[in-house]
Structure formats: C-alpha cells, structure tokens
Design a protein around this motif. Structure first.
Motif, PDB file in Angstrom:
ATOM      1  N   GLU A   1      34.716  42.491  36.132  1.00 52.96           N
ATOM      2  CA  GLU A   1      33.111  42.388  36.088  1.00 52.96           C
ATOM      3  C   GLU A   1      32.945  41.741  34.766  1.00 52.96           C
ATOM      4  OE1 GLU A   1      29.155  45.104  35.908  1.00 52.96           O
ATOM      5  OE2 GLU A   1      31.161  46.141  36.484  1.00 52.96           O
ATOM      6  N   LEU A   2      32.529  40.581  34.653  1.00 56.58           N
ATOM      7  CA  LEU A   2      32.552  39.529  33.423  1.00 56.58           C
ATOM      8  C   LEU A   2      31.263  40.085  32.501  1.00 56.58           C
ATOM      9  CD1 LEU A   2      33.158  35.934  34.732  1.00 56.58           C
ATOM     10  CD2 LEU A   2      34.743  37.552  33.915  1.00 56.58           C
ATOM     11  N   GLU A   3      30.451  40.959  33.163  1.00 58.24           N
ATOM     12  CA  GLU A   3      29.203  41.113  32.295  1.00 58.24           C
ATOM     13  C   GLU A   3      29.547  42.223  31.577  1.00 58.24           C
ATOM     14  OE1 GLU A   3      24.383  42.713  33.398  1.00 58.24           O
ATOM     15  OE2 GLU A   3      25.914  42.011  35.107  1.00 58.24           O
ATOM     16  N   ARG A   4      30.883  42.743  31.497  1.00 53.12           N
ATOM     17  CA  ARG A   4      31.034  43.840  30.653  1.00 53.12           C
ATOM     18  C   ARG A   4      31.315  43.440  29.466  1.00 53.12           C
ATOM     19  NH1 ARG A   4      32.526  48.759  32.321  1.00 53.12           N
ATOM     20  NH2 ARG A   4      34.082  49.243  30.723  1.00 53.12           N
ATOM     21  N   LEU A   5      31.749  42.120  29.303  1.00 47.66           N
ATOM     22  CA  LEU A   5      31.802  41.611  27.871  1.00 47.66           C
ATOM     23  C   LEU A   5      30.275  41.522  27.179  1.00 47.66           C
ATOM     24  CD1 LEU A   5      33.929  38.367  28.832  1.00 47.66           C
ATOM     25  CD2 LEU A   5      34.653  40.452  27.556  1.00 47.66           C
ATOM     26  N   ILE A   6      29.233  41.645  28.073  1.00 48.33           N
ATOM     27  CA  ILE A   6      27.938  41.800  27.303  1.00 48.33           C
ATOM     28  C   ILE A   6      27.500  43.294  27.034  1.00 48.33           C
ATOM     29  CG2 ILE A   6      25.420  41.395  27.473  1.00 48.33           C
ATOM     30  CD1 ILE A   6      26.371  38.861  29.474  1.00 48.33           C
ATOM     31  N   ASN A   7      27.861  44.001  28.027  1.00 52.43           N
ATOM     32  CA  ASN A   7      27.506  45.564  28.043  1.00 52.43           C
ATOM     33  C   ASN A   7      28.413  46.316  27.417  1.00 52.43           C
ATOM     34  OD1 ASN A   7      25.077  44.572  29.849  1.00 52.43           O
ATOM     35  ND2 ASN A   7      26.620  45.156  31.658  1.00 52.43           N
ATOM     36  N   GLY A   8      29.524  45.991  26.910  1.00 53.20           N
ATOM     37  CA  GLY A   8      30.612  46.698  26.149  1.00 53.20           C
ATOM     38  C   GLY A   8      31.680  47.455  26.948  1.00 53.20           C
ATOM     39  N   CYS A   9      32.698  47.211  26.306  1.00 57.76           N
ATOM     40  CA  CYS A   9      34.083  47.847  26.834  1.00 57.76           C
ATOM     41  C   CYS A   9      34.885  47.720  25.806  1.00 57.76           C
ATOM     42  CB  CYS A   9      34.487  46.692  28.150  1.00 57.76           C
ATOM     43  SG  CYS A   9      35.031  45.121  27.632  1.00 57.76           S
ATOM     44  N   SER A  10      36.221  48.393  26.412  1.00 60.74           N
ATOM     45  CA  SER A  10      37.258  48.698  25.263  1.00 60.74           C
ATOM     46  C   SER A  10      37.704  47.158  24.990  1.00 60.74           C
ATOM     47  CB  SER A  10      38.169  49.448  25.983  1.00 60.74           C
ATOM     48  OG  SER A  10      38.984  48.839  26.859  1.00 60.74           O
ATOM     49  N   ASN A  11      38.614  47.131  23.781  1.00 61.18           N
ATOM     50  CA  ASN A  11      38.970  45.945  23.493  1.00 61.18           C
ATOM     51  C   ASN A  11      40.270  45.413  24.182  1.00 61.18           C
ATOM     52  OD1 ASN A  11      39.261  43.938  21.158  1.00 61.18           O
ATOM     53  ND2 ASN A  11      41.249  44.511  20.759  1.00 61.18           N
ATOM     54  N   SER A  12      40.905  46.267  24.698  1.00 63.80           N
ATOM     55  CA  SER A  12      42.129  45.936  25.389  1.00 63.80           C
ATOM     56  C   SER A  12      41.529  45.100  26.907  1.00 63.80           C
ATOM     57  CB  SER A  12      42.956  47.117  26.024  1.00 63.80           C
ATOM     58  OG  SER A  12      42.188  48.275  26.660  1.00 63.80           O
ATOM     59  N   GLU A  13      40.383  45.837  27.434  1.00 62.72           N
ATOM     60  CA  GLU A  13      39.659  45.583  28.618  1.00 62.72           C
ATOM     61  C   GLU A  13      38.979  44.168  28.444  1.00 62.72           C
ATOM     62  OE1 GLU A  13      36.894  47.029  32.158  1.00 62.72           O
ATOM     63  OE2 GLU A  13      36.750  47.965  30.044  1.00 62.72           O
TER      64      GLU A  13
ATOM     65  N   LYS B   1      39.786  41.821  26.436  1.00 66.31           N
ATOM     66  CA  LYS B   1      40.904  40.665  26.196  1.00 66.31           C
ATOM     67  C   LYS B   1      41.280  40.254  27.592  1.00 66.31           C
ATOM     68  CE  LYS B   1      43.253  41.836  21.905  1.00 66.31           C
ATOM     69  NZ  LYS B   1      44.553  42.490  21.281  1.00 66.31           N
ATOM     70  N   SER B   2      41.451  41.219  28.750  1.00 61.05           N
ATOM     71  CA  SER B   2      41.707  41.028  30.110  1.00 61.05           C
ATOM     72  C   SER B   2      40.570  40.026  30.731  1.00 61.05           C
ATOM     73  CB  SER B   2      42.124  42.102  30.697  1.00 61.05           C
ATOM     74  OG  SER B   2      43.100  42.568  30.387  1.00 61.05           O
ATOM     75  N   ILE B   3      39.285  40.767  30.360  1.00 59.85           N
ATOM     76  CA  ILE B   3      38.096  40.048  31.172  1.00 59.85           C
ATOM     77  C   ILE B   3      37.802  38.526  30.463  1.00 59.85           C
ATOM     78  CG2 ILE B   3      35.655  40.148  31.376  1.00 59.85           C
ATOM     79  CD1 ILE B   3      36.138  43.183  31.337  1.00 59.85           C
ATOM     80  N   SER B   4      37.991  38.490  29.019  1.00 56.33           N
ATOM     81  CA  SER B   4      37.922  37.249  28.534  1.00 56.33           C
ATOM     82  C   SER B   4      38.909  36.146  28.986  1.00 56.33           C
ATOM     83  CB  SER B   4      38.035  37.336  26.883  1.00 56.33           C
ATOM     84  OG  SER B   4      37.080  38.418  26.481  1.00 56.33           O
ATOM     85  N   SER B   5      40.057  36.469  29.211  1.00 52.09           N
ATOM     86  CA  SER B   5      41.155  35.695  29.777  1.00 52.09           C
ATOM     87  C   SER B   5      40.440  34.960  31.127  1.00 52.09           C
ATOM     88  CB  SER B   5      42.406  36.403  29.982  1.00 52.09           C
ATOM     89  OG  SER B   5      43.016  36.660  28.764  1.00 52.09           O
ATOM     90  N   GLN B   6      39.991  36.094  32.189  1.00 53.59           N
ATOM     91  CA  GLN B   6      39.744  35.440  33.420  1.00 53.59           C
ATOM     92  C   GLN B   6      38.767  34.460  33.067  1.00 53.59           C
ATOM     93  OE1 GLN B   6      38.436  38.415  36.330  1.00 53.59           O
ATOM     94  NE2 GLN B   6      38.710  36.787  37.871  1.00 53.59           N
TER      95      GLN B   6
ATOM     96  N   ARG C   1      34.164  35.548  21.670  1.00 54.41           N
ATOM     97  CA  ARG C   1      35.699  35.773  22.093  1.00 54.41           C
ATOM     98  C   ARG C   1      36.129  34.628  22.878  1.00 54.41           C
ATOM     99  NH1 ARG C   1      37.639  40.556  22.551  1.00 54.41           N
ATOM    100  NH2 ARG C   1      36.579  42.360  22.032  1.00 54.41           N
ATOM    101  N   ILE C   2      35.250  33.738  23.066  1.00 52.62           N
ATOM    102  CA  ILE C   2      35.779  32.519  24.065  1.00 52.62           C
ATOM    103  C   ILE C   2      35.598  31.040  23.087  1.00 52.62           C
ATOM    104  CG2 ILE C   2      35.674  33.510  26.107  1.00 52.62           C
ATOM    105  CD1 ILE C   2      33.293  31.826  26.676  1.00 52.62           C
ATOM    106  N   ALA C   3      35.537  31.226  21.990  1.00 51.94           N
ATOM    107  CA  ALA C   3      35.033  30.280  21.061  1.00 51.94           C
ATOM    108  C   ALA C   3      36.088  28.884  21.360  1.00 51.94           C
ATOM    109  CB  ALA C   3      35.088  30.490  19.671  1.00 51.94           C
TER     110      ALA C   3
END
Length: 237
Positions: free
Chosen positions: A29-41, A43-48, A203-205
């Motif tokens: 769920e890409l929106e979790r990068l906006i709403n907040g999630c753990s750092n490890s999560e 990283k995985s979401i950012s990669s996708q 994160r995705i600069a």
C-alpha cells in the motif's frame, strides 16, 4: 492518444506488468509512505514505487519511432503537428497552468513555440494525458482494470503513482522566464499535495532525478529530430 494507449497497454508489455503489480492483493500500500509506517516497511514500499516510476519512464523514453503517428517523419507524424506553431487546440485540451506558459495569436493559434514549449507539449501528451489523466485516474474507463479489480488499494496506488509522475513532469517542464508548474488546479482533488508527499519525495529522490534526466534527454532528442523534419518541410515543401 489511441496510439499511445495501444503502446502502453499492450498485454505483454512492460507497462501492463508494472500496473498489474500495483493492483493485486499482495501489492504494498504505497499510501503508507504518506500515512506512516516502520522504517523497514518504508524501504520495501519505496522499492516498489521506485521500480514502477523508473520503469514507466524508461518505457516512455523508449518511444521514438521514425514513422507513424508518433514518428519523427513529418509527413505522417502527429507529434510534428503537436509541437509546430499555428495550431488550434480543442477547448479544454490544456490545463490552466499550461495555458499560462504558451502564447497564442488573435485567432487562438499557437505562436512562439520554442524548444521549452515544445518539450512541455510533448511530455504533456505522453505522460500528463497519456498516463496520468487517463490510465491512472480513470483505469476502468480506459479498460486498464475491470470494475471488480478496481479496489481501494488499486485506486490509492494509482493515485500515488500519478502524483509522483506529475511531480516529475512539473520539475522538467520549466520554461525559461516562468515559475515552476504548480499542481494543476483541475487535478488537485485527485492528487496528494506536495506537503503530504514531501517524505515520499525525500525517500525516492534518486528515482526522481533519474526520471527527470531520462525524460529530458528523450524529449530533447525527440524535438531535435522534429525540428530537422520541420526545416526540411520549409526548405523543400
């Protein structure tokens, strides 16, 4: 536009695979990068997200045929017609922020189409209209997804992807003497705001920089070839 969509939505093409990866039940769920999630999560979401953005722009930058509607041969090229001066565009074609960057004569024909304006028109066709306002924001209408597959996850992921792609468009289509393009007011309710997206962009600069460079190099070469075709027409008719 139909030619672009035929290219983008080829069932065996890379673009379709990327979009499908963002819509199935196991997608992040890409929106979790906006709403907040753990750092490890994160990283995985950012990669996708990075994978999707980089590969979509890579696919777009691979389109530069010599013939056909999208071709660099002026005799049959719709792109040549798109970026030449003297065009009258349909009402509602341009977003307001695009209108403010173009010049028109008393008959509403485009004038003073320099390389910056041509680049904006090109990217606006291929990404803003070809992807964002059609495929990503209206996936059911454009048969990207069936109504059954247009889940909340798919809608949210496409919205995040559309916002990132639009941000890259806004960054690369700066015309000399003009301010940076804001989020078009016509699209604001469909996009996440810059404030919401700030942590995502951070994160995705590297991906954003990669996308900007690839688009800019592609656009410059596309326009260079079109200008050669234009000069040939003016010289030989």
């Amino acid at each position: 536009m139909a030619e672009l969509h035929t290219n983008y939505l080829n069932p065996t093409g890379k673009m379709s695979v990327i979009l499908n990866d963002l819509t199935h039940s196991e997608s992040y769920e890409l929106e979790r990068l906006i709403n907040g999630c753990s750092n490890s999560e994160a990283k995985s979401i950012s990669s996708q997200l990075e994978y999707a953005v980089e590969n979509i722009i890579y696919e777009v930058s691979g389109i530069m045929p010599s013939k056909g509607i999208l071709g660099t041969n002026y005799k049959s090229s719709g792109i040549y017609e798109l970026i030449r001066e003297g065009n009258i565009f349909p009402n509602g074609y341009f977003l307001q922020c695009e209108l403010e960057r173009l010049h028109f004569d008393e008959n509403l024909r485009t004038v003073n189409i320099g390389d910056g304006e041509a680049f904006m028109l090109l990217v606006g066709m291929f990404i803003t209209r070809g992807l964002i306002t059609t495929i990503l924001l209206k996936p059911v209408d454009y048969r990207v997804l069936t109504l059954e597959k247009f889940t909340g996850l798919a809608e949210s992921n496409f919205r995040v992807l559309a916002t990132v792609l639009l941000y890259i468009v806004r960054q690369v289509t700066v015309i000399r003497g003009k301010t940076n393009m804001p989020i078009p007011r016509e699209l604001q309710r469909y996009m996440f705001s810059d404030e919401e997206m700030r942590p995502v962009y951070g994160r995705i600069a590297k991906t954003i920089t990669y996308g900007e460079r690839l688009l800019r190099d592609w656009g410059i070469e596309y326009i260079r070839r079109q200008r050669i075709a234009q000069q040939y027409e003016e010289q030989y008719g």
